[in-house]
Design an enzyme around this catalytic site. Structure first.
Site, PDB file in Angstrom:
ATOM      1  CG  ASP A   8      68.606   2.709   6.513  1.00 22.34           C
ATOM      2  OD1 ASP A   8      67.658   3.283   7.068  1.00 22.34           O
ATOM      3  OD2 ASP A   8      69.795   3.033   6.705  1.00 22.34           O
ATOM      4  NE  ARG A  13      63.404   7.279   7.752  1.00 23.86           N
ATOM      5  CZ  ARG A  13      64.066   8.115   8.552  1.00 23.86           C
ATOM      6  NH1 ARG A  13      63.465   8.736   9.501  1.00 23.86           N
ATOM      7  NH2 ARG A  13      65.340   8.317   8.369  1.00 23.86           N
ATOM      8  NE  ARG A  55      59.614   3.866  14.017  1.00 26.72           N
ATOM      9  CZ  ARG A  55      60.647   4.384  14.659  1.00 26.72           C
ATOM     10  NH1 ARG A  55      61.103   3.816  15.743  1.00 26.72           N
ATOM     11  NH2 ARG A  55      61.216   5.498  14.226  1.00 26.72           N
ATOM     12  NE  ARG A  76      61.163  -1.579  12.647  1.00 29.07           N
ATOM     13  CZ  ARG A  76      61.848  -1.930  13.731  1.00 29.07           C
ATOM     14  NH1 ARG A  76      61.848  -3.177  14.114  1.00 29.07           N
ATOM     15  NH2 ARG A  76      62.542  -1.029  14.400  1.00 29.07           N
ATOM     16  CE1 TYR A 108      73.602   8.033  11.271  1.00 25.24           C
ATOM     17  CE2 TYR A 108      73.422   8.433   8.911  1.00 25.24           C
ATOM     18  CZ  TYR A 108      72.899   8.525  10.186  1.00 25.24           C
ATOM     19  OH  TYR A 108      71.680   9.112  10.392  1.00 25.24           O
TER      20      TYR A 108
HETATM   21  O1  CP3 Z   1      59.528   4.867   2.680  1.00 27.90           O
HETATM   22  C1  CP3 Z   1      60.649   5.390   2.582  1.00 27.90           C
HETATM   23  O2  CP3 Z   1      60.866   6.609   2.608  1.00 27.90           O
HETATM   24  C2  CP3 Z   1      61.856   4.492   2.371  1.00 27.90           C
HETATM   25  C3  CP3 Z   1      62.466   4.144   3.608  1.00 27.90           C
HETATM   26  C4  CP3 Z   1      63.743   4.754   4.096  1.00 27.90           C
HETATM   27  C5  CP3 Z   1      64.358   4.191   5.223  1.00 27.90           C
HETATM   28  N1  CP3 Z   1      65.544   4.807   5.425  1.00 27.90           N
HETATM   29  C6  CP3 Z   1      63.837   3.039   6.016  1.00 27.90           C
HETATM   30  C7  CP3 Z   1      63.893   3.245   7.478  1.00 27.90           C
HETATM   31  C8  CP3 Z   1      64.562   5.784   3.626  1.00 27.90           C
HETATM   32  C9  CP3 Z   1      64.366   6.716   2.465  1.00 27.90           C
HETATM   33  C10 CP3 Z   1      65.711   5.791   4.480  1.00 27.90           C
HETATM   34  C11 CP3 Z   1      66.870   6.681   4.279  1.00 27.90           C
HETATM   35  C12 CP3 Z   1      67.671   7.031   5.446  1.00 27.90           C
HETATM   36  N2  CP3 Z   1      68.049   6.229   6.495  1.00 27.90           N
HETATM   37  C13 CP3 Z   1      68.289   8.300   5.627  1.00 27.90           C
HETATM   38  C14 CP3 Z   1      68.215   9.442   4.640  1.00 27.90           C
HETATM   39  C15 CP3 Z   1      66.939  10.160   4.665  1.00 27.90           C
HETATM   40  C16 CP3 Z   1      66.685  10.930   5.944  1.00 27.90           C
HETATM   41  O3  CP3 Z   1      65.778  10.555   6.669  1.00 27.90           O
HETATM   42  O4  CP3 Z   1      67.439  11.893   6.193  1.00 27.90           O
HETATM   43  C17 CP3 Z   1      68.999   8.248   6.833  1.00 27.90           C
HETATM   44  C18 CP3 Z   1      69.754   9.389   7.468  1.00 27.90           C
HETATM   45  C19 CP3 Z   1      68.863   6.936   7.363  1.00 27.90           C
HETATM   46  C20 CP3 Z   1      69.450   6.369   8.608  1.00 27.90           C
HETATM   47  C21 CP3 Z   1      68.354   5.940   9.525  1.00 27.90           C
HETATM   48  N3  CP3 Z   1      67.709   4.718   9.442  1.00 27.90           N
HETATM   49  C22 CP3 Z   1      67.720   6.695  10.534  1.00 27.90           C
HETATM   50  C23 CP3 Z   1      68.111   8.087  10.961  1.00 27.90           C
HETATM   51  C24 CP3 Z   1      66.677   5.901  11.070  1.00 27.90           C
HETATM   52  C25 CP3 Z   1      65.644   6.313  12.091  1.00 27.90           C
HETATM   53  C26 CP3 Z   1      65.740   5.647  13.387  1.00 27.90           C
HETATM   54  C27 CP3 Z   1      64.392   5.692  14.094  1.00 27.90           C
HETATM   55  O5  CP3 Z   1      64.047   4.669  14.700  1.00 27.90           O
HETATM   56  O6  CP3 Z   1      63.694   6.707  14.042  1.00 27.90           O
HETATM   57  C28 CP3 Z   1      66.698   4.677  10.370  1.00 27.90           C
HETATM   58  C29 CP3 Z   1      65.769   3.558  10.575  1.00 27.90           C
HETATM   59  C30 CP3 Z   1      64.744   3.470   9.514  1.00 27.90           C
HETATM   60  N4  CP3 Z   1      65.048   3.285   8.207  1.00 27.90           N
HETATM   61  C31 CP3 Z   1      63.328   3.575   9.661  1.00 27.90           C
HETATM   62  C32 CP3 Z   1      62.790   3.426   8.377  1.00 27.90           C
HETATM   63  C33 CP3 Z   1      61.342   3.439   7.966  1.00 27.90           C
HETATM   64  C34 CP3 Z   1      62.589   3.806  10.987  1.00 27.90           C
HETATM   65  C35 CP3 Z   1      61.436   2.923  11.254  1.00 27.90           C
HETATM   66  C36 CP3 Z   1      61.675   1.635  11.935  1.00 27.90           C
HETATM   67  O7  CP3 Z   1      62.416   1.533  12.927  1.00 27.90           O
HETATM   68  O8  CP3 Z   1      61.021   0.674  11.493  1.00 27.90           O
END
Ligand code: CP3
Length: 322
Positions: free
Chosen positions: A51, A2, A6, A15, A128
């Protein structure tokens, strides 16, 4: 992780107009947020903005990514028919946007800054699919594993084929390293990991062997399963903050290590951030093969200035040592 998220103003602007999946599926946008984050933080590597759910979405699994929660699957996958409905994965057909993003990111970055590609690992993706969303106890996933092992094997075989060809396509498109996110594997006992997950992760690492790029294997809360995870292969192991990094390295032996500052530390005072980061570097003691990073994703509450200061601090401290 991440790196783009955000907590960054530039990301929030994009976003505000688009949801996460739309950003991921629009190469111009995902390349922009990848590059903005890497440039603003001045980190040593960029991580592709994508993602873990994208290849599944690409093969027709209906889903949403819910704010503050994560992926939500419309129809959880719990039987033979549902698995059969998941199309066989072809990266060029199902995730062309990811491959295009990689090409755009590569052309926008100096050659000295590597790009890390990634995929979810079969267990985490399966969790998931089977749960239908995030879970606390992973009961449905474990139920399939223990109660219908043939079905579990079928699902994980299909997912591991998908993950292998996804990562190979990313390497072809130009990534310099790949990271396998098995975020939730720490929920498993060592024997269950070995029996129900290891054969599949090992197959993925085997298929990447000989591609001449570093393979990073990451999980959360994996202190108890590091020894068995290590059997999957790969050059680097990512660990979270629940284990001291020197202890994790002792268990893992002769591989690189990535980690392991608690992301919440960065919400603290600068003196706390500096102290905890210095402690990690001291535990490493200059041994080559350490990638400093957070043990999990940057929290949305993080002040970008603190993170930038941390990046500078680690770069200067490790340079002095070299
Ligand atoms: O900059 C980076 O690191 C690349 C972006 C990235 C995203 N997802 C974009 C994203 C990466 C590496 C992921 C991988 C991902 N997604 C994982 C594996 C890594 C980890 O964190 O364990 C998992 C489990 C997911 C599934 C997922 N997608 C989750 C748990 C969430 C969070 C939900 C939240 O709102 O907190 C997402 C949404 C997501 N994917 C965000 C980002 C930057 C959250 C930000 C947003 O809503 O804009």
């Amino acid at each position: 992780m991440r790196q783009a998220g955000r907590y960054l103003e530039s990301y929030r602007k994009v976003r505000a107009k688009h949801n996460v999946l739309t950003i991921c599926k629009t190469p111009k946008l995902s390349a922009k947020v990848t590059l903005d984050a890497a440039r603003e933080l001045e980190v040593d590597a960029a991580i592709l903005f994508a993602d873990i759910m994208l290849p599944l979405e690409g093969v027709g699994v209906e889903m949403k990514i819910v704010d503050g929660l994560g992926p939500r699957i419309e129809h959880p996958v719990r039987n033979e028919g549902a698995i059969g409905n998941i199309a066989l994965f072809d990266p060029e057909e199902h995730v062309p946007h990811v491959l295009e993003t990689i090409r755009l990111v590569k052309s926008g970055l100096a050659d000295s800054v590597p790009v890390i590609g990634f995929s979810g690992a079969p267990f985490t993706l399966a969790s998931y699919l089977v749960e239908g969303g995030p879970s606390r106890d992973f009961a449905e996933t474990k139920k399939m594993m223990y109660d219908q092992p043939d079905l579990w094997n079928r699902l994980l075989t299909q997912l591991s084929e998908m993950v292998s060809s996804y990562l190979i396509a990313q390497v072809r498109a130009g990534v310099d390293a790949v990271q396998l996110f098995d975020s939730w594997s720490g929920i498993l006992s060592p024997v269950d990991y070995e029996e129900f997950v290891l054969p599949f992760t090992r197959k993925i690492f085997d298929r990447l062997e000989g591609k001449a790029i570093p393979r990073i294997h990451f999980g959360v809360g994996t202190a108890g399963i590091l020894k068995v995870m290590r059997k999957a292969g790969g050059e680097v192991y990512g660990v979270d903050w629940r284990i001291s990094i020197d202890e994790a390295w002792r268990v893992l032996g002769d591989v690189g290590i990535q980690g392991n500052l608690d992301p919440a530390t960065v919400l603290g005072t600068w003196s706390l951030i500096e102290k905890r980061s210095r402690e990690i570097l001291e535990r490493i003691g200059g041994r080559p093969g350490h990638v400093f990073n957070l043990g999990h994703g940057v929290l949305p509450e993080t002040q970008p200035e603190q993170l930038k200061k941390l990046v500078k601090f680690v770069q200067l401290t490790t340079k002095k040592r070299r």
